[in-house]
Design a protein around this motif. Sequence first.
Motif, PDB file in Angstrom:
ATOM      1  N   ILE A   1      30.608  16.773  51.372  1.00 14.93           N
ATOM      2  CA  ILE A   1      29.092  15.987  50.893  1.00 14.93           C
ATOM      3  C   ILE A   1      28.163  16.953  49.913  1.00 14.93           C
ATOM      4  O   ILE A   1      28.143  17.901  50.639  1.00 14.93           O
ATOM      5  N   VAL A   2      27.944  16.946  48.840  1.00 18.83           N
ATOM      6  CA  VAL A   2      27.143  17.919  47.830  1.00 18.83           C
ATOM      7  C   VAL A   2      25.659  17.008  48.158  1.00 18.83           C
ATOM      8  O   VAL A   2      26.180  16.158  47.566  1.00 18.83           O
ATOM      9  N   PRO A   3      24.702  18.047  48.160  1.00 19.57           N
ATOM     10  CA  PRO A   3      23.456  17.023  47.779  1.00 19.57           C
ATOM     11  C   PRO A   3      23.106  17.486  46.665  1.00 19.57           C
ATOM     12  O   PRO A   3      23.455  18.193  45.692  1.00 19.57           O
ATOM     13  N   SER A   4      22.259  15.900  46.203  1.00 23.17           N
ATOM     14  CA  SER A   4      22.127  15.966  44.870  1.00 23.17           C
ATOM     15  C   SER A   4      20.260  15.516  44.897  1.00 23.17           C
ATOM     16  O   SER A   4      20.052  14.285  45.973  1.00 23.17           O
ATOM     17  N   ASP A   5      19.658  15.888  44.271  1.00 20.96           N
ATOM     18  CA  ASP A   5      18.019  15.465  43.936  1.00 20.96           C
ATOM     19  C   ASP A   5      17.841  13.956  43.039  1.00 20.96           C
ATOM     20  O   ASP A   5      17.097  13.404  42.559  1.00 20.96           O
ATOM     21  N   GLY A   6      19.193  13.887  42.565  1.00 17.67           N
ATOM     22  CA  GLY A   6      19.791  12.413  41.225  1.00 17.67           C
ATOM     23  C   GLY A   6      19.056  11.493  41.445  1.00 17.67           C
ATOM     24  O   GLY A   6      19.081  11.193  43.289  1.00 17.67           O
ATOM     25  N   PHE A   7      19.089  10.288  41.157  1.00 16.73           N
ATOM     26  CA  PHE A   7      18.904   9.177  41.485  1.00 16.73           C
ATOM     27  C   PHE A   7      20.216   8.340  42.368  1.00 16.73           C
ATOM     28  O   PHE A   7      19.633   7.635  42.674  1.00 16.73           O
ATOM     29  N   PHE A   8      21.381   9.128  42.012  1.00 15.37           N
ATOM     30  CA  PHE A   8      22.001   8.333  43.085  1.00 15.37           C
ATOM     31  C   PHE A   8      22.634   8.924  44.640  1.00 15.37           C
ATOM     32  O   PHE A   8      23.124   7.908  45.368  1.00 15.37           O
ATOM     33  N   GLY A   9      21.871   9.543  44.997  1.00 17.09           N
ATOM     34  CA  GLY A   9      21.875  10.457  46.193  1.00 17.09           C
ATOM     35  C   GLY A   9      23.382  11.820  46.503  1.00 17.09           C
ATOM     36  O   GLY A   9      23.948  11.879  45.464  1.00 17.09           O
ATOM     37  N   ASP A  10      23.821  11.936  47.467  1.00 15.65           N
ATOM     38  CA  ASP A  10      24.208  12.780  47.775  1.00 15.65           C
ATOM     39  C   ASP A  10      25.695  12.148  47.206  1.00 15.65           C
ATOM     40  O   ASP A  10      26.362  11.409  47.445  1.00 15.65           O
ATOM     41  N   GLU A  11      26.561  13.275  46.537  1.00 15.56           N
ATOM     42  CA  GLU A  11      27.915  13.315  46.199  1.00 15.56           C
ATOM     43  C   GLU A  11      29.590  13.682  47.431  1.00 15.56           C
ATOM     44  O   GLU A  11      28.422  14.634  47.723  1.00 15.56           O
ATOM     45  N   THR A  12      30.630  12.920  47.188  1.00 15.98           N
ATOM     46  CA  THR A  12      31.075  13.954  47.915  1.00 15.98           C
ATOM     47  C   THR A  12      32.113  14.200  47.360  1.00 15.98           C
ATOM     48  O   THR A  12      32.862  13.891  45.522  1.00 15.98           O
ATOM     49  N   SER A  13      32.699  15.773  46.994  1.00  9.01           N
ATOM     50  CA  SER A  13      33.488  16.264  46.588  1.00  9.01           C
ATOM     51  C   SER A  13      34.999  16.734  47.400  1.00  9.01           C
ATOM     52  O   SER A  13      34.417  17.052  48.686  1.00  9.01           O
ATOM     53  N   MET A  14      35.598  17.531  47.143  1.00  8.76           N
ATOM     54  CA  MET A  14      36.830  17.721  47.879  1.00  8.76           C
ATOM     55  C   MET A  14      37.005  19.535  47.239  1.00  8.76           C
ATOM     56  O   MET A  14      36.767  19.693  45.619  1.00  8.76           O
ATOM     57  N   ARG A  15      37.366  19.926  48.333  1.00 10.79           N
ATOM     58  CA  ARG A  15      37.632  21.230  48.028  1.00 10.79           C
ATOM     59  C   ARG A  15      38.536  21.737  48.817  1.00 10.79           C
ATOM     60  O   ARG A  15      39.023  21.212  50.298  1.00 10.79           O
ATOM     61  N   THR A  16      39.607  22.083  48.147  1.00 12.74           N
ATOM     62  CA  THR A  16      40.800  22.905  48.995  1.00 12.74           C
ATOM     63  C   THR A  16      41.110  24.403  49.471  1.00 12.74           C
ATOM     64  O   THR A  16      39.964  25.705  48.570  1.00 12.74           O
ATOM     65  N   ASN A  17      41.030  24.581  50.400  1.00 11.52           N
ATOM     66  CA  ASN A  17      40.828  25.596  51.817  1.00 11.52           C
ATOM     67  C   ASN A  17      42.773  26.082  51.477  1.00 11.52           C
ATOM     68  O   ASN A  17      43.990  25.461  51.529  1.00 11.52           O
ATOM     69  N   TYR A  18      43.211  27.638  51.894  1.00 14.11           N
ATOM     70  CA  TYR A  18      44.373  28.045  51.565  1.00 14.11           C
ATOM     71  C   TYR A  18      44.340  28.298  52.829  1.00 14.11           C
ATOM     72  O   TYR A  18      43.688  29.437  53.530  1.00 14.11           O
ATOM     73  N   LEU A  19      45.694  28.455  53.766  1.00 13.36           N
ATOM     74  CA  LEU A  19      46.192  29.049  55.069  1.00 13.36           C
ATOM     75  C   LEU A  19      46.345  30.614  54.451  1.00 13.36           C
ATOM     76  O   LEU A  19      45.829  31.309  55.110  1.00 13.36           O
ATOM     77  N   ILE A  20      47.073  31.029  53.237  1.00 15.89           N
ATOM     78  CA  ILE A  20      46.963  32.283  52.885  1.00 15.89           C
ATOM     79  C   ILE A  20      46.491  31.930  51.963  1.00 15.89           C
ATOM     80  O   ILE A  20      47.940  32.255  51.121  1.00 15.89           O
ATOM     81  N   GLY A  21      45.347  32.739  51.794  1.00 24.11           N
ATOM     82  CA  GLY A  21      44.496  33.029  50.874  1.00 24.11           C
ATOM     83  C   GLY A  21      45.147  33.422  49.037  1.00 24.11           C
ATOM     84  O   GLY A  21      44.834  33.146  48.049  1.00 24.11           O
ATOM     85  N   GLU A  22      45.141  34.524  49.631  1.00 18.31           N
ATOM     86  CA  GLU A  22      46.539  35.492  48.273  1.00 18.31           C
ATOM     87  C   GLU A  22      47.270  34.614  47.975  1.00 18.31           C
ATOM     88  O   GLU A  22      47.737  35.125  46.909  1.00 18.31           O
ATOM     89  N   ARG A  23      47.337  34.298  48.438  1.00 21.80           N
ATOM     90  CA  ARG A  23      49.246  32.716  47.775  1.00 21.80           C
ATOM     91  C   ARG A  23      48.358  31.490  47.078  1.00 21.80           C
ATOM     92  O   ARG A  23      49.536  30.184  48.359  1.00 21.80           O
ATOM     93  N   LYS A  24      47.629  31.328  46.938  1.00 23.52           N
ATOM     94  CA  LYS A  24      46.775  29.778  46.818  1.00 23.52           C
ATOM     95  C   LYS A  24      48.172  29.267  45.417  1.00 23.52           C
ATOM     96  O   LYS A  24      47.925  27.709  45.819  1.00 23.52           O
ATOM     97  N   GLU A  25      49.011  30.277  45.084  1.00 22.93           N
ATOM     98  CA  GLU A  25      50.350  29.070  44.114  1.00 22.93           C
ATOM     99  C   GLU A  25      51.041  27.872  44.726  1.00 22.93           C
ATOM    100  O   GLU A  25      51.642  27.545  45.319  1.00 22.93           O
ATOM    101  N   VAL A  26      50.700  29.276  46.296  1.00 22.67           N
ATOM    102  CA  VAL A  26      52.127  28.337  47.470  1.00 22.67           C
ATOM    103  C   VAL A  26      51.685  27.097  47.804  1.00 22.67           C
ATOM    104  O   VAL A  26      50.669  26.846  48.027  1.00 22.67           O
ATOM    105  N   ASP A  27      53.290  26.197  47.368  1.00 26.15           N
ATOM    106  CA  ASP A  27      52.784  24.840  48.306  1.00 26.15           C
ATOM    107  C   ASP A  27      52.961  24.643  50.258  1.00 26.15           C
ATOM    108  O   ASP A  27      52.303  24.306  50.740  1.00 26.15           O
TER     109      ASP A  27
END
Length: 154
Positions: free
Chosen positions: A83-109
């Motif tokens: 949840i991304v807090p927002s000062d705007g008219f519509f309130g807080d927004e939700t966004s998707m963030r991708t995390n990786y098990l092996i961060g140095e190999r982000k291209e691998v699924d």
Amino acid sequence: MLTTHKISADFYDDSFKLIAIHSDLEDYAMTYAINSNCGLYLKRMAKDLHLDENLSFSVFDWDDEFNDIYWTLISNKCAVEEIVPSDGFFGDETSMRTNYLIGERKEVDYFLKVDAAEESAFTEKVKSINKISKVITAYPIDTETLKSKRNLIF
């Protein structure tokens, strides 16, 4: 006089081989394709791999007792809703963030972790995975070069 014992970081190192898999397939579809094309019997583990309270990676495994090889398919990506807090008219927004098990190999699924396999069987599985129609590519990875190798030891 008290003795202090220290456990070396190398104590937990485990020798295994790793196959990197690039594919847009969902984890259950990837598991089915690998089982069908490679003669494996991977099944979803009862519990996913949890690195943090919000980070959960799907894990499928199979203990091939006949050949004495332990196979583990691990997702490298985890989508987390934040949840991304927002000062705007519509309130807080939700966004998707991708995390990786092996961060140095982000291209691998996905990673296919192979414990105690002979080199010929390992090479044959890489070739079999590359024959799957929805797999972009699969290749072995040198585990010694990975900084996040400990994430794969569980």
